[in-house]
Write an enzyme that holds these catalytic residues in place. Structure first.
Site, short mmCIF file in Angstrom:
data_model
loop_
_atom_site.label_atom_id
_atom_site.label_comp_id
_atom_site.label_asym_id
_atom_site.label_seq_id
_atom_site.Cartn_x
_atom_site.Cartn_y
_atom_site.Cartn_z
N LYS A 168 0.84 -1.20 0.00
CA LYS A 168 0.00 0.00 0.00
C LYS A 168 0.88 1.25 0.00
O LYS A 168 2.05 1.19 0.41
CB LYS A 168 -0.87 0.03 1.26
CG LYS A 168 -2.02 -0.96 1.26
CD LYS A 168 -2.86 -0.82 2.52
CE LYS A 168 -4.00 -1.81 2.52
NZ LYS A 168 -5.03 -1.57 1.49
N ARG B 40 -10.52 -11.47 1.35
CA ARG B 40 -11.32 -12.54 0.74
C ARG B 40 -10.58 -13.87 0.80
O ARG B 40 -11.20 -14.92 0.83
CB ARG B 40 -11.71 -12.13 -0.69
CG ARG B 40 -10.55 -11.92 -1.60
CD ARG B 40 -10.90 -11.10 -2.85
NE ARG B 40 -10.98 -9.66 -2.57
CZ ARG B 40 -11.27 -8.74 -3.49
NH1 ARG B 40 -11.56 -9.10 -4.73
NH2 ARG B 40 -11.33 -7.46 -3.18
#
Ligand code: BES
Ligand code: MN
Ligand code: ZN
Length: 506
Positions: free
Chosen positions: A281, A355
């Site tokens: 990130k 996920r």
């Protein structure tokens, strides 16, 4: 927070602080009118002379009132009568308890059950009052050398006009106190930094909760060895680059008369820090990725509330905990992993890691033959773009379940908004090399994330709550919100009520 219910004349109630809500029009509600009568029209005159404007959330402290037994009087503005909806009511409650939490008082007596709010009865208003009281006394000062003093407030007396409402007020207050305390548990877990709140720390919290539950909560922790033996390759792929080992945490609560009743299952995303992994990130506000376990934290908060309320339902709470870091062993873009279900996944972006832990937890849930499965996750930045910071994103393979969750959110005033999970979106997850890819491109990022999860949720009614926008606040007020503990607890209480209707129990 302790509470009692009183039906006596508010002017006669012995308390450190009487709390009385007032509409802007000056037309006093029953409790305020009784105080006004007892105090030479103190409240009426303050409003008439313009010394107190009852705008929504305004407060006025009166050090002593003639003819009133309470040591102090706190007036709270409700604003316009015809605009007094749930949001306004909660704003007035929050203003009142924020003031009380700063006063040197250990008890207060509040008259909020008088206030007309839509069709809501006494129980709901009592519940909102205790929830607000709990939220207001929350402090997170564990790492402050010289913390601001803790709130003194310990006990709330609910002033109820009609004796027939006393029992409903008690029931509501009990639920509100339990939800408020659960919210605070969630806030603390969320606020703890990533170097303290690791997957192993979350596992310890579960074990402590089990130990303190008098046998009501059975806890099982799967470590990396157990997860390897099980075949949870997707969950394990996320923690590969971290020095902190991953954990799958399972908590079981049996409250139904029949232990074989199909349980409701909650599944929380517990990424204790999300650097993005090799798909690192950007640095700005990366500290906020300590909140990436707020789904898990909301599961803990809800389990706490359930242990306090003891509804007659069976519940299984699962937390998939890992830390997403880049290093020489970390999963790389293009790597193909094998999930617990057997499906292979091409990891095109290691930052879509939520996920990957949730899919194995959902497969694990199959073994409980659940009545419903709800996962809670800070899953996508796209949820913030779509819904901002007010509504939790809701996606489901079952419209009845979606409706139940929407309704629970309305009741608890912890609202969600339904997004489509249409078949058309599924092809965005096509992979050239594996059964599916872990990202679906920029369009509808929240929906394609849910599409990914749906591939692992075909054995039960399932819903997904994306709390990326609602789990915490950024900026000066930075901190975990405790959402959606209110929604989840209400959802479970509603299932208890459903079961009672089915069996004819009271
Ligand atoms: N934990 C983040 C989602 C997130 C981001 C929540 C910002 C709150 C604020 C999640 O793991 C993530 O990184 N998602 C990616 C998915 C993308 C790579 C498909 C995102 O939303 O950018
Ligand atoms: Mn991520
Ligand atoms: Zn994440």
């Amino acid at each position: 927070m302790e509470f009692t219910v009183q039906t006596a004349n508010p002017a006669k109630v012995e308390t450190a602080c009487l709390v009385v809500p007032v509409f802007k029009d000056g037309d006093l509600l029953p409790a305020a009118a009784k105080l006004d009568d007892a105090s030479e029209r103190l409240i009426g005159q303050l409003i008439e002379r313009g010394d107190f404007s009852a705008g929504l959330g305004n407060v006025q402290m009166i050090p002593f009132a003639p003819g009133v037994s309470g040591e102090r009087l706190l007036l709270v503005g409700l604003g316009e009568r015809d605009k007094c909806n749930e949001a306004a009511f909660r704003k007035a409650l929050d203003a009142a308890f924020a003031t009380l939490a700063k006063l040197p008082v250990s008890d207060a007596a509040a008259a909020f059950t008088d206030v007309p709010v839509g069709e809501h009865g006494c129980a709901w208003k009592a519940r909102m009052t205790l929830e607000a009281a709990e939220r207001a006394i929350y402090r997170f000062v564990e790492f402050k050398s010289d913390p601001a003093p803790a709130a003194k407030l310990e006990r709330v007396t609910l002033l109820v006009g009609d004796g027939q409402d006393a029992e409903a007020a008690k029931q509501g207050a009990r639920i509100g106190a339990a939800i408020g305390a659960g919210i605070n548990v969630t806030r603390t877990l969320g606020n703890l930094p990533g170097n303290v709140c690791t997957p192993r720390y979350l596992a310890e919290q579960a074990e402590a909760l089990g130990k303190g539950s008098d046998g009501a909560l059975e806890v099982e922790i799967l470590d990396e060895e157990a997860l390897e033996a099980l075949g949870a390759g997707s969950l394990l792929s996320v923690g590969r680059g971290s020095a902190e080992p991953s954990r799958l945490i399972v908590m079981k609560y049996q409250g139904a008369d029949n232990p074989d009743d199909a349980p409701h299952v909650l599944v929380g995303k517990g990424i204790t820090f999300d650097t993005g992994g090799i798909s690192l990130k950007a640095g700005e506000a990366m500290d906020e990725m300590k909140f990436d376990m707020c789904g898990a934290a909301s599961v803990f908060g809800t389990v706490n509330a359930v242990l306090a309320i003891r509804p007659k339902i069976n519940l299984v709470a699962i937390v998939a905990a890992a830390e997403n870091m880049p290093d020489g062993l970390a999963t790389k873009p293009g790597d193909i992993i094998k999930t617990l279900k057997g499906l292979t996944v091409e990891v095109l972006n290691t930052d879509a890691e939520g996920r990957l832990v949730l899919c194995d937890a959902l497969t694990y849930a199959e073994r409980f033959q659940p009545a419903s499965v709800v996962d809670i996750a800070t899953l996508t930045g796209a949820a913030i773009i779509a819904l901002g910071h007010h509504a939790t994103g809701l996606l489901s393979n079952d419209d009845d379940l979606a409706l139940d969750l929407l309704e629970a959110g309305e009741t608890a005033w912890d609202r969600a908004w339904h997004l489509p999970l249409w078949e058309e979106y599924q092809e965005q997850l096509d992979s050239n090399f594996a059964d599916l890819a872990n990202i679906g491109g920029r369009p509808a990022g929240t929906i394609t994330a849910a599409c990914f999860l749906s591939r692992f949720a075909d054995q039960f009614p399932w819903a997904h709550l994306d709390i990326a926008g609602t789990a915490w606040t950024s900026g000066k007020q930075k901190g975990a919100s405790g959402r959606p503990v209110g929604l989840l607890t209400q959802y479970l209480l509603d299932r208890e009520a459903d079961a009672e209707v089915e069996t004819g129990d009271e």
